[in-house]
Design a protein around this motif. Structure first.
Motif, PDB file in Angstrom:
ATOM      1  N   THR A  40       0.965  -1.162   0.054  1.00  0.00           N
ATOM      2  CA  THR A  40      -0.065  -0.245   0.020  1.00  0.00           C
ATOM      3  C   THR A  40       0.751   1.398   0.232  1.00  0.00           C
ATOM      4  N   PRO A  41       0.589   2.213  -0.919  1.00  0.00           N
ATOM      5  CA  PRO A  41       1.315   3.551  -1.004  1.00  0.00           C
ATOM      6  C   PRO A  41       1.126   4.195   0.218  1.00  0.00           C
ATOM      7  N   PRO A  42       2.148   5.096   0.681  1.00  0.00           N
ATOM      8  CA  PRO A  42       1.985   5.915   1.777  1.00  0.00           C
ATOM      9  C   PRO A  42       0.977   7.143   1.653  1.00  0.00           C
ATOM     10  N   VAL A  43       0.456   7.874   2.512  1.00  0.00           N
ATOM     11  CA  VAL A  43       0.019   9.288   2.380  1.00  0.00           C
ATOM     12  C   VAL A  43       0.874  10.212   1.859  1.00  0.00           C
ATOM     13  N   PHE A  44       0.390  10.957   0.890  1.00  0.00           N
ATOM     14  CA  PHE A  44       1.337  11.837   0.293  1.00  0.00           C
ATOM     15  C   PHE A  44       0.328  13.029  -0.386  1.00  0.00           C
ATOM     16  N   ILE A  45       1.045  14.244  -0.695  1.00  0.00           N
ATOM     17  CA  ILE A  45       0.742  15.431  -1.288  1.00  0.00           C
ATOM     18  C   ILE A  45       1.603  15.814  -2.090  1.00  0.00           C
ATOM     19  N   GLU A  46       1.230  16.011  -3.592  1.00  0.00           N
ATOM     20  CA  GLU A  46       2.532  16.609  -4.588  1.00  0.00           C
ATOM     21  C   GLU A  46       2.338  18.166  -4.673  1.00  0.00           C
ATOM     22  N   TRP A  47       2.986  18.563  -4.090  1.00  0.00           N
ATOM     23  CA  TRP A  47       2.831  20.304  -4.159  1.00  0.00           C
ATOM     24  C   TRP A  47       3.077  20.766  -5.482  1.00  0.00           C
ATOM     25  N   LEU A  55      -4.174   8.846  -0.217  1.00  0.00           N
ATOM     26  CA  LEU A  55      -4.195   8.024   0.906  1.00  0.00           C
ATOM     27  C   LEU A  55      -4.905   6.664   1.187  1.00  0.00           C
ATOM     28  N   PRO A  56      -4.332   5.819   1.660  1.00  0.00           N
ATOM     29  CA  PRO A  56      -5.041   4.341   1.663  1.00  0.00           C
ATOM     30  C   PRO A  56      -6.330   4.896   2.542  1.00  0.00           C
ATOM     31  N   VAL A  57      -7.290   3.917   2.257  1.00  0.00           N
ATOM     32  CA  VAL A  57      -8.677   3.871   2.686  1.00  0.00           C
ATOM     33  C   VAL A  57      -8.590   2.688   4.086  1.00  0.00           C
ATOM     34  N   THR A  58      -8.926   3.256   5.388  1.00  0.00           N
ATOM     35  CA  THR A  58      -8.886   2.399   6.434  1.00  0.00           C
ATOM     36  C   THR A  58      -9.753   1.094   6.117  1.00  0.00           C
ATOM     37  N   GLY A  59      -9.323   0.024   6.262  1.00  0.00           N
ATOM     38  CA  GLY A  59     -10.190  -1.319   6.385  1.00  0.00           C
ATOM     39  C   GLY A  59     -10.664  -1.740   5.061  1.00  0.00           C
ATOM     40  N   GLN A  60     -10.365  -1.117   3.911  1.00  0.00           N
ATOM     41  CA  GLN A  60     -10.578  -1.296   2.595  1.00  0.00           C
ATOM     42  C   GLN A  60      -9.675  -1.497   1.444  1.00  0.00           C
ATOM     43  N   PRO A  61      -9.662  -2.432   0.660  1.00  0.00           N
ATOM     44  CA  PRO A  61      -8.407  -2.410  -0.312  1.00  0.00           C
ATOM     45  C   PRO A  61      -8.559  -1.468  -1.494  1.00  0.00           C
ATOM     46  N   LEU A  62      -8.792   0.114  -0.796  1.00  0.00           N
ATOM     47  CA  LEU A  62      -8.881   1.126  -1.731  1.00  0.00           C
ATOM     48  C   LEU A  62      -7.795   2.330  -1.323  1.00  0.00           C
TER      49      LEU A  62
END
Length: 179
Positions: A40-47, A55-62
């Protein structure tokens, strides 16, 4: 105390003349599927101009992708319950960002949605009390990340308690909100 929240909240504050919220906007969100064998990729923001975040959706494969820039303004006659269809241009922007930034994921959205941003002029929340009215507004799309803290602060204000942090920066009376 009367708690109020959201883009229409400030209409309940007596004597408020200066516009403190920018028009609410509808944001486009896409969700990508995450395969079981993919990290799962990490949380990010592309400035940059598009301000894409993910961001990953907690508890779901999304995995959620959206932009942290104002989207199209909410029409005058719309309400938060008004159904809004996807914006194909914004979906394409997010799909292209997924292709560029998340090479391990299929960039084709498995789900989409629109969400409402209520925005202040300076990008900070409004967390305040005016008389008997407790105000939580202007969360600019990032309020969900602070929901537990905001809930505690608003509860303190509603109960007449002094919050554990200085709320001057989030006051409805701050000068940055005045035109």
């Amino acid at each position: 105390a009367l708690p109020i929240s959201g883009p229409d909240a400030l209409a309940l504050v007596p004597g408020l003349r200066a516009p403190v919220l920018r028009p609410a906007t509808w944001q486009q969100v896409v969700y990508l599927g995450i395969e079981h064998d993919v990290t799962t990729p990490p949380v990010f923001i592309e400035w940059g101009p598009d301000m894409v975040y993910g961001l990953p959706v907690t508890g779901q494969p999304l995995y959620k992708l959206a932009q942290h820039v104002p989207g199209p303004p909410l029409p005058e006659d719309a309400t938060p319950d008004t159904e809004h269809t996807d914006d194909p241009t914004l979906v394409t922007t997010l799909t292209e960002a997924a292709r560029r930034l998340l090479p391990g994921l299929d960039p084709t959205p498995v789900a989409t949605e629109r969400c409402l941003y209520d925005n202040t002029a300076d990008g900070d929340f409004i967390v305040d009390r005016v008389g008997r009215i407790v105000i939580g507004s202007g969360t600019c799309g990032h309020g969900f990340k602070f929901a537990p803290l905001l809930g505690d602060l608003l509860a303190d204000l509603a109960m007449g308690l002094r919050p554990p942090i200085d709320l001057t920066r989030f006051s409805l009376r701050r000068s940055q909100l005045r035109a």
